[in-house]
Design an enzyme around this catalytic site. Structure first.
Site, PDB file in Angstrom:
ATOM      1  N   TYR A 139       0.856  -1.190   0.000  1.00 36.64           N
ATOM      2  CA  TYR A 139       0.000   0.000   0.000  1.00 36.64           C
ATOM      3  C   TYR A 139       0.887   1.233   0.000  1.00 36.64           C
ATOM      4  CZ  TYR A 139      -4.146   2.756   0.596  1.00 36.64           C
ATOM      5  OH  TYR A 139      -5.141   3.657   0.393  1.00 36.64           O
ATOM      6  N   ARG A 192      -8.103  10.562  -9.353  1.00 36.53           N
ATOM      7  CA  ARG A 192      -7.335  11.273  -8.321  1.00 36.53           C
ATOM      8  C   ARG A 192      -6.640  10.245  -7.439  1.00 36.53           C
ATOM      9  NH1 ARG A 192      -6.932  12.524  -3.354  1.00 36.53           N
ATOM     10  NH2 ARG A 192      -8.585  11.039  -2.872  1.00 36.53           N
ATOM     11  N   GLU A 282     -13.304   4.923  -4.251  1.00 36.01           N
ATOM     12  CA  GLU A 282     -11.893   5.167  -3.946  1.00 36.01           C
ATOM     13  C   GLU A 282     -11.250   6.078  -4.988  1.00 36.01           C
ATOM     14  OE1 GLU A 282      -9.007   4.937  -1.311  1.00 36.01           O
ATOM     15  OE2 GLU A 282     -10.753   3.645  -1.096  1.00 36.01           O
ATOM     16  N   ASP A 306     -11.890   8.052   1.184  1.00 32.10           N
ATOM     17  CA  ASP A 306     -11.183   9.333   1.168  1.00 32.10           C
ATOM     18  C   ASP A 306     -11.925  10.385   1.990  1.00 32.10           C
ATOM     19  OD1 ASP A 306      -9.171   8.467  -0.827  1.00 32.10           O
ATOM     20  OD2 ASP A 306     -10.916   8.343  -2.133  1.00 32.10           O
ATOM     21  N   ASN A 447      -0.658  11.754   0.806  1.00 32.05           N
ATOM     22  CA  ASN A 447       0.097  10.596   0.328  1.00 32.05           C
ATOM     23  C   ASN A 447       0.419  10.752  -1.155  1.00 32.05           C
ATOM     24  OD1 ASN A 447       0.142   8.928   2.686  1.00 32.05           O
ATOM     25  ND2 ASN A 447      -2.021   8.518   2.395  1.00 32.05           N
ATOM     26  N   ASN A 491      -3.133   6.294   9.201  1.00 33.20           N
ATOM     27  CA  ASN A 491      -3.348   5.423   8.048  1.00 33.20           C
ATOM     28  C   ASN A 491      -4.781   4.902   8.040  1.00 33.20           C
ATOM     29  OD1 ASN A 491      -3.272   3.303   6.127  1.00 33.20           O
ATOM     30  ND2 ASN A 491      -1.100   2.943   6.536  1.00 33.20           N
TER      31      ASN A 491
END
Length: 591
Positions: A139, A192, A282, A306, A447, A491
């Site tokens: 990830y 995105r 997502e 998100d 991130n 996270n």
């Protein structure tokens, strides 16, 4: 969030359980299957017992050298394997030694994906037993680079690709997926991806990675997980000119063409898998993310990691941090850099928790939270030009152009970065936070690592070692003035696997904000004195399965309380029940 989305829906609430017939759900035969003619094409399904080479090539059942002598005879494997019989533990040791030889993170990622494609249980055994070491590989941050290069490293499809070419036959495409009992779908349109922008079809690495964590960290069995990429084109010129790009080479579809495809997908999902399949949106662009969550929140079981997952994990970190920075949640003042889906989602959940604690109206709690976007502080004089999800944060305040000015004028106690732009928490910004606060809370959440608003070292050095710091991607411990500082990782993997498990074990049919608050409360309670002593606001990832079971129990309890759970009777001990439902990667014995 529900209050914002409710306005977009015209007053409709999640708890209303909208009966709108515009969405198919196995009640109305919108695809005409029940009255199909003999000429209509259908997909034939057959099942057989795997043996010999077919068994060795099936990742769900392959055990490699761990097949016993008896199993080798019973399943026609004699001679197809070397004579040694190995244990799963020895296989794990050998593979971890091999993976550690790679110096480039992307090579480790490819090695792990190769393992997942040939031996599923061994893949999850490695990931569960070495979660802190391998989570950054499968990830963030490595998955970001993997998505950028997905066309070059693409070997074998790991999910469903639904493009504009499939319009009108998405239900048929869903039936091409071999697993019938799907409980969780993670879907992206690739517009995105993390902080990397439009990666089109190459964004498939995100649903694949998220679902690997659903299984490893939340115990949702892999056969019930379905990664999906919706391909409507890409506006990334580099990809459009890349001969190795695996998606549609056209500009993104928008407007009616886009939403019609998504609506067909959502209708087909509900018709094929039923009311209780969780659809996780997502990495959609802001405008689409909020629109989809508002549109389907009352008719489907939908979740946007998100917006909602990030909000839940950040709220948990902030609540836990109160033991270090002092005061109650309503005592603090928040300043966000970034007013997209993550920033506004976090802000709304924090305001919701404040209202819950103070019994004050949500509008009052919002006044403790300020947001800065690319045009400066969001204020009431800008209201007419703001997107709908930003409008609740347009306070009566004079315009402020920069983040540094906002920090000096507003004097926040908590600084949150969700901008997707690296190096935006400058030395001056951190110093201003340290000047205003004895213990400033700095959350650089963007991130991957390259997009983080500042590094752990910068936060600790520029605040003279006084800051409490957490980030979206992991940072190594930092030594400053002879003391070692440990930074927390905010996270989403702390939340969404356990949250999804809670929804599954309760049979929930909708997602409500109170379920997100329940997840946050559960996570915050699992931060111990040992963690606080290191300045950490999140528990250790090595305990993630236990953490997820507790979150699942809390979420399930809230679903029962709200009347959204369908799995009856309610289990007496939800934590034990959650643990009993979790997937185990240990090998099974075959007849």
């Amino acid at each position: 969030m529900e209050s914002v989305l409710k306005g977009v829906r015209g007053g409709e609430c999640v708890l209303d359980l909208s009966p709108r017939s515009t969405v198919g759900g196995g009640v109305e035969d919108i695809y005409g299957e029940d009255c199909a003619t003999e000429d209509q094409l259908i997909t034939p399904w057959t099942f057989s017992v795997a043996s010999g080479c077919s068994l060795l090539r099936d990742p769900q059942y392959n055990k490699g050298l761990a097949f016993t002598e008896k199993e080798r005879d019973a399943h026609y494997l004699r001679g197809l394997l070397p004579p040694t019989v190995s244990s799963q533990e020895l296989q794990e040791k050998k593979l971890m030694n091999s993976i550690r030889q790679y110096e480039v993170p992307l090579q480790k990622y490819v090695a792990m994906m190769d393992l997942q494609e040939r031996n599923e249980r061994l893949f999850y055994k490695l990931l569960i037993d070495n979660v802190e070491e391998l989570l950054p590989v499968v990830y963030t941050p490595t998955v970001g680079e993997a998505c950028q290069k997905y066309g070059s490293i693409f070997r074998r499809p790991q999910g469903l690709y639904i493009s504009l070419k499939e319009k009108g036959k998405i239900l048929e495409v869903l039936k091409n997926w071999p697993e019938r009992s799907v409980q969780v779908i993670v879907v992206t349109d690739g517009e995105r991806i993390l902080g990397l922008g439009d990666l089109g079809t190459q964004g498939m690495g995100i649903p694949v990675g998220k679902l690997a964590l659903y299984t490893a960290l939340g115990g949702v069995r892999p056969s019930s997980c379905l990664p999906v990429t919706i391909d409507v084109g890409t506006n990334n010129e580099k990809l459009l000119n890349d001969e190795f790009y695996i998606g549609l080479k056209q500009k993104r579809a928008t407007g009616k063409e886009y939403y019609d495809l998504l609506h067909e997908f959502m209708s087909a999902v509900k018709q094929n898998y039923g009311e209780k399949v969780l659809v996780q949106f997502e990495d959609f662009a802001n405008h689409n993310a909020f629109e989809l969550l508002a549109k389907y929140g009352t008719t489907h079981l939908v979740f946007n990691d998100d917006i909602q997952g990030t909000a839940s994990v950040v709220l948990a970190g902030v609540v836990a941090a109160l033991k270090l920075i002092g005061g109650t949640l309503p005592d603090h003042k928040f300043l966000f850099l970034g007013a997209g889906e993550a920033g506004t989602g976090i802000a709304e959940l924090i305001a919701l928790e404040m209202s819950k604690q103070t019994k004050a109206p949500l509008e009052e709690s919002r006044k403790r939270i300020y947001l800065v976007d690319s045009k400066g502080l969001i204020v009431s004089s800008r209201k007419n030009s703001l997107q709908h999800f930003k409008k609740p944060w347009a306070h009566d305040h004079e315009p402020v152009g920069t983040l540094l000015e906002a920090v000096k004028i507003i004097k926040p106690t908590v600084l949150v970065g969700t901008s997707g732009v690296g190096k935006t928490f400058t030395k001056e910004v951190i110093e201003a936070m340290a000047l205003n606060n004895k213990i400033p809370l700095i959350l650089a959440l963007s991130n991957p690592t390259s997009q983080s608003e500042c590094t752990a070292e910068e936060a600790y050095t520029w605040s003279e070692g006084r800051a409490i710091f957490a980030s979206g991607s992991p940072f190594d411990p930092v030594e400053y003035n002879g003391k070692v500082y440990y930074s927390g990782q905010s996270n989403n993997a702390y939340i969404f696997p356990g949250f999804g498990l809670g929804i599954i074990i309760s049979g929930a049919i909708r997602v409500h904000d109170d379920m997100l608050l329940a997840a946050s409360e559960s996570l915050a309670k699992q931060v111990t004195d040992e963690h606080y002593a290191k300045g950490l606001t999140y528990p250790s990832l090595t305990d993630i399965r236990k953490i997820s079971a507790n979150i699942a129990a809390n979420v399930a309890a809230k679903a029962y309380e709200l009347g959204l759970a369908t799995r009856l009777p309610r289990p007496e001990n939800l934590v034990k029940y959650a643990e009993s439902c979790m997937y185990s990667p240990l090998y099974r014995n075959y007849r």
